[in-house]
Design a protein around this motif. Structure first.
Motif: not given
Length: 365
Positions: A307-316, A334-345
């Motif tokens: 499965l594809p691997v995702y990197d997620v970045t959210v501005k908060v 979803k048919a994906v795998r999560l690598a990491k979640i980053s929160l960006q101020l």
């Protein structure tokens, strides 16, 4: 003569704790096909066979099964392997008595003669169809110190080149192998997976390889020429080792030499990495969730390991664990795998004292 140059397999690597055995097996199956279909005479593996100096039994099994299969299926194939900085040189050389019988030559340890001088002849490997390979493993600073003098990487290759000329004046081709950083090679500034400088060996000039027919390099994961020299190349890694590398072109180099005309041609063979790496970025949580909603849902037939691997970045506007929980919940079906979640101020609410971990890691003194 036809030669395939590959490097930096990193067998056993965990990508954000996801096992990559299936990906490596698919690459090695593809490589076996390329060797057979192109009637390859020599396979060069330029270091970092394994990801750690103490590889798992499973990753060693993948490696030795490949060597057994490829030499059985191609009886005339010669395989030459050097150790990289990720490999245990002694562990890689340990099965040599068995591998020699399979026409597999491994060079990992810097060996010395009785007087303490480096045994340069150990690194000159005759090629079955004529010519020689100078198979130099990753050199640590202590490896370059001998009883009579302190060698540099450049002098190590220089002495080997002179030794080949002395023993075999008319030898051609003479192939060099190395696992090191060569000045003039390109590395992305934010690539976390490639150490350019290791110890005090801060990159040699490409000119040390002048006089060699072709130089097969490992260590950098981007496939490339060095200083625009078509015969001094990094094969790159067959799988992306980080999200920065997801746009790299993966594969191997096919070298064809003509001893009569003394010509060399190189063709890049592309490998389509089976696991795709993607990034999702959004100016707020709602925007990220909307992008996640567009991803395909699981239907139960997927091979989880591919499965594809995702990197997620959210501005908060402010850091909150609930944001990450919402992203994880949205990704679950979803048919994906999560690598990491980053929160960006968001920059408009960021004060001079508010910096992310990533920013802190990249700050200069």
């Amino acid at each position: 003569m036809k030669i395939i140059h590959t490097a930096d397999w990193h067998l056993g690597q965990l990508f954000y704790n996801y096992d990559r055995s299936r990906e490596h097996e698919m690459f090695l199956q593809w490589l076996k096909s390329q060797i057979h279909d192109n009637a390859v005479d020599v396979l060069l593996i330029a270091g970092d066979v394994f990801d750690t100096q103490n590889p798992s039994a499973a990753s060693q099994s993948i490696y030795y099964h490949f060597l057994r299969d490829v030499t059985y299926e191609n009886p005339d194939l010669q395989v030459i392997v050097i150790a990289g900085n990720h490999d245990s040189a002694g562990r890689l050389e340990a099965p040599n008595p068995l591998l020699d019988a399979m026409n597999v030559k491994v060079r990992g340890v810097v060996r010395r003669n009785a007087d303490g001088a480096i045994d340069f002849d150990n690194y000159i490997v005759p090629l079955n169809r004529g010519g020689y390979c100078v198979a130099v493993p990753y050199l640590r600073q202590g490896d370059l110190i001998s009883a009579d003098n302190n060698h540099s990487v450049a002098s190590f290759y220089g002495q080997l080149r002179s030794r080949v000329a002395e023993l075999h004046p008319d030898a051609w081709p003479v192939i060099a192998m190395g696992h090191l950083y060569v000045a003039g090679a390109k590395v992305l500034a934010d690539d976390e997976s490639e150490n350019i400088f290791i110890g005090n060996l801060q990159g040699v000039e490409s000119g040390i390889f002048d006089g060699f027919t072709y130089t097969a390099l490992g260590h950098l994961h981007r496939r490339q020429l060095v200083d625009d020299k078509s015969v001094v190349r990094y094969a790159g890694a067959p799988l992306p080792m980080s999200f920065t590398e997801r746009h790299y072109d993966q594969g191997v180099e096919l070298i064809e030499t003509d001893s009569g005309a003394h010509t060399v041609s190189v063709t890049s063979l592309h490998f389509d990495a089976p696991v795709k790496l993607h990034s999702i970025e959004g100016n707020n949580l709602d925007e990220v969730i909307q992008k996640i909603d567009e991803l395909p849902a699981k239907d139960g037939s997927e091979d989880e390991s591919l499965l594809p691997v995702y990197d997620v970045t959210v501005k908060v506007d402010a850091y909150s664990s609930s944001v990450k929980d919402s992203v994880i919940e949205a990704l679950a079906p979803k048919a994906v795998r999560l690598a990491k979640i980053s929160l960006q101020l968001n920059s408009e609410v960021q004060s001079s004292s508010d910096i992310s971990i990533k920013e802190a890691e990249t700050m200069k003194p």
